[in-house]
Design a protein around this motif. Structure first.
Motif, PDB file in Angstrom:
ATOM      1  N   GLY A   4      -4.931  -0.094 -12.687  1.00 12.91           N
ATOM      2  CA  GLY A   4      -4.055  -0.607 -11.638  1.00 12.91           C
ATOM      3  C   GLY A   4      -2.594  -0.363 -11.962  1.00 12.91           C
ATOM      4  N   ASP A   5      -1.837   0.029 -10.963  1.00 13.43           N
ATOM      5  CA  ASP A   5      -0.419   0.343 -11.148  1.00 13.43           C
ATOM      6  C   ASP A   5       0.332  -0.038  -9.875  1.00 13.43           C
ATOM      7  N   ALA A   6       1.246  -1.010  -9.977  1.00 10.75           N
ATOM      8  CA  ALA A   6       2.074  -1.384  -8.825  1.00 10.75           C
ATOM      9  C   ALA A   6       3.191  -0.351  -8.701  1.00 10.75           C
ATOM     10  N   LYS A   7       2.876   0.766  -8.039  1.00 13.71           N
ATOM     11  CA  LYS A   7       3.770   1.932  -8.104  1.00 13.71           C
ATOM     12  C   LYS A   7       4.973   1.852  -7.171  1.00 13.71           C
ATOM     13  N   ILE A   8       4.874   1.068  -6.111  1.00 12.52           N
ATOM     14  CA  ILE A   8       6.043   0.792  -5.275  1.00 12.52           C
ATOM     15  C   ILE A   8       6.132  -0.709  -5.067  1.00 12.52           C
ATOM     16  N   VAL A   9       7.256  -1.281  -5.449  1.00 11.68           N
ATOM     17  CA  VAL A   9       7.529  -2.689  -5.190  1.00 11.68           C
ATOM     18  C   VAL A   9       8.924  -2.790  -4.607  1.00 11.68           C
ATOM     19  N   GLY A  10       9.148  -3.783  -3.772  1.00  9.39           N
ATOM     20  CA  GLY A  10      10.460  -3.930  -3.184  1.00  9.39           C
ATOM     21  C   GLY A  10      10.624  -5.253  -2.473  1.00  9.39           C
ATOM     22  N   SER A  11      11.880  -5.606  -2.220  1.00  9.10           N
ATOM     23  CA  SER A  11      12.215  -6.845  -1.529  1.00  9.10           C
ATOM     24  C   SER A  11      12.434  -6.561  -0.054  1.00  9.10           C
ATOM     25  N   VAL A  12      11.784  -7.333   0.794  1.00  9.23           N
ATOM     26  CA  VAL A  12      11.916  -7.149   2.240  1.00  9.23           C
ATOM     27  C   VAL A  12      13.323  -7.554   2.676  1.00  9.23           C
ATOM     28  N   ILE A  13      13.966  -6.644   3.412  1.00  8.12           N
ATOM     29  CA  ILE A  13      15.303  -6.890   3.945  1.00  8.12           C
ATOM     30  C   ILE A  13      15.221  -7.317   5.398  1.00  8.12           C
ATOM     31  N   ASP A  14      14.340  -6.662   6.155  1.00  8.63           N
ATOM     32  CA  ASP A  14      14.219  -6.950   7.588  1.00  8.63           C
ATOM     33  C   ASP A  14      12.814  -6.591   8.035  1.00  8.63           C
ATOM     34  N   ASP A  15      12.141  -7.551   8.664  1.00  7.63           N
ATOM     35  CA  ASP A  15      10.836  -7.261   9.253  1.00  7.63           C
ATOM     36  C   ASP A  15      10.834  -7.692  10.714  1.00  7.63           C
ATOM     37  N   GLY A  16      11.974  -7.483  11.376  1.00 14.13           N
ATOM     38  CA  GLY A  16      12.106  -7.861  12.772  1.00 14.13           C
ATOM     39  C   GLY A  16      11.067  -7.246  13.669  1.00 14.13           C
ATOM     40  N   LYS A  17      10.661  -5.995  13.349  1.00 11.55           N
ATOM     41  CA  LYS A  17       9.639  -5.349  14.171  1.00 11.55           C
ATOM     42  C   LYS A  17       8.275  -5.986  13.972  1.00 11.55           C
ATOM     43  N   GLY A  18       8.122  -6.740  12.853  1.00 14.55           N
ATOM     44  CA  GLY A  18       6.866  -7.444  12.659  1.00 14.55           C
ATOM     45  C   GLY A  18       6.739  -8.657  13.558  1.00 14.55           C
ATOM     46  N   LEU A  19       7.852  -9.114  14.150  1.00 17.98           N
ATOM     47  CA  LEU A  19       7.828 -10.247  15.078  1.00 17.98           C
ATOM     48  C   LEU A  19       7.169 -11.464  14.454  1.00 17.98           C
ATOM     49  N   GLY A  20       7.432 -11.650  13.155  1.00 17.79           N
ATOM     50  CA  GLY A  20       6.770 -12.746  12.452  1.00 17.79           C
ATOM     51  C   GLY A  20       7.180 -14.117  12.931  1.00 17.79           C
ATOM     52  N   SER A  21       8.398 -14.275  13.456  1.00 12.54           N
ATOM     53  CA  SER A  21       8.840 -15.599  13.875  1.00 12.54           C
ATOM     54  C   SER A  21       9.227 -15.641  15.338  1.00 12.54           C
ATOM     55  N   GLY A  22       8.743 -14.654  16.106  1.00 13.56           N
ATOM     56  CA  GLY A  22       9.020 -14.680  17.541  1.00 13.56           C
ATOM     57  C   GLY A  22       9.422 -13.329  18.064  1.00 13.56           C
ATOM     58  N   THR A  23       9.131 -13.052  19.315  1.00 14.95           N
ATOM     59  CA  THR A  23       9.423 -11.768  19.914  1.00 14.95           C
ATOM     60  C   THR A  23      10.913 -11.467  19.834  1.00 14.95           C
ATOM     61  N   GLY A  24      11.223 -10.272  19.349  1.00 14.53           N
ATOM     62  CA  GLY A  24      12.608  -9.850  19.263  1.00 14.53           C
ATOM     63  C   GLY A  24      13.344 -10.416  18.072  1.00 14.53           C
ATOM     64  N   SER A  25      12.631 -11.071  17.158  1.00 22.09           N
ATOM     65  CA  SER A  25      13.309 -11.689  16.027  1.00 22.09           C
ATOM     66  C   SER A  25      13.834 -10.635  15.067  1.00 22.09           C
TER      67      SER A  25
END
Length: 267
Positions: A184-205
């Motif tokens: 196992g190798d965590a070959k890409i890791v990163g901190s989320v800056i913006d997931d607005g397209k994921g609409l996790g907290s409401g449409t258009g967020s």
């Protein structure tokens, strides 16, 4: 820290037609993977865009850019989910060469299975990243169909308040022993800056509801299953990982040979 964009897409066209355009565009993707199946589904975050519409996701790809996709590429996409991620420069730099070694290792560099799948620890659900009878059967069938090829597990992570440090203990154990002994190798890791397209907290967020991503490599699906089936992994999983997460998802993918595709397409 370079900003990369992770995309999940379902296509209006064939994968080969889309890849032809993607690999002619700039910047070149770090990773392109065929989506295989959910291992863990999100329970509270981004559920609607990822699950509620039963979208058959086709591809995962990561571009070293925060710019959007070109109109030509967009024409071929039916549905899209994306997050912008800050990825350390040390990971982006030279990633292509490191990834080729992971995807096409020397035989002697692939660790043997530990035998945990022979007498596995079985759970009732995969949501805690544990092995179930259903997942075990699928792993056996997938291995027979696909052979001993590498898989990449896309992890999206949202931490409970004050619990990131606990998860980091899990990550340290993964790198030191429980994951690395299975390749196992965590070959890409990163901190989320913006997931607005994921609409996790409401449409258009805009902003973010997820905290981090990790793309974890395994030499084969059996190596991943061997880890889940083992007591040493589950002891660390239960001690450090499960309780630290507000929500998560894991998506199993199979990376495509970009060098081979470029060669066949004569790009």
């Amino acid at each position: 820290m370079p900003v990369c964009t992770l995309y999940l897409v379902s296509l209006r066209t064939t994968i080969s037609d889309f890849l032809y355009l993607l690999l002619k565009s700039e910047p070149q993707p770090l990773v392109v993977s065929r989506v295989i199946r959910w291992v863990i589904v999100p329970e509270s975050l981004s559920v609607d865009p990822l699950l509620s519409r039963n979208i058959p996701w086709d591809l995962l790809f990561i571009l070293p850019s925060e710019d959007g996709l070109s109109p030509e590429l967009q024409e071929h996409i039916g549905n899209e989910w994306s997050v912008k991620v800050g990825v350390p420069s040390r990971i982006v730099s030279g990633f292509k060469e490191r990834n080729e070694k992971l995807l096409f290792p020397k035989i002697e560099d692939v660790p043997p299975l530990t035998g945990a799948l022979d007498q596995p620890r079985i759970a009732g659900s995969t949501q805690g990243l544990e092995l179930t009878d259903e997942l075990r059967g699928w792993i056996e069938g997938f291995s027979q169909r696909e052979g001993q090829n590498a898989v990449s597990m896309l992890n999206l992570l949202a931490f409970k308040p004050g619990m990131k440090e606990e998860y980091l203990k899990y990550g340290a154990e993964f790198a030191k022993s429980i994951g690395s002994r299975r390749g196992g190798d965590a070959k890409i890791v990163g901190s989320v800056i913006d997931d607005g397209k994921g609409l996790g907290s409401g449409t258009g967020s805009t902003g973010k509801v997820w905290d981090e991503i990790a793309l974890a490599h395994y030499p084969s699906i059996e190596h991943f299953g061997d880890m889940l089936a083992s007591e040493d992994y589950q002891e660390v999983n239960h001690r450090h990982r499960i309780g630290s997460l507000k929500d998560t998802f894991i998506l199993c993918t199979s990376e495509l040979d970009l060098l081979g595709i470029r060669s066949r397409a004569r790009l």
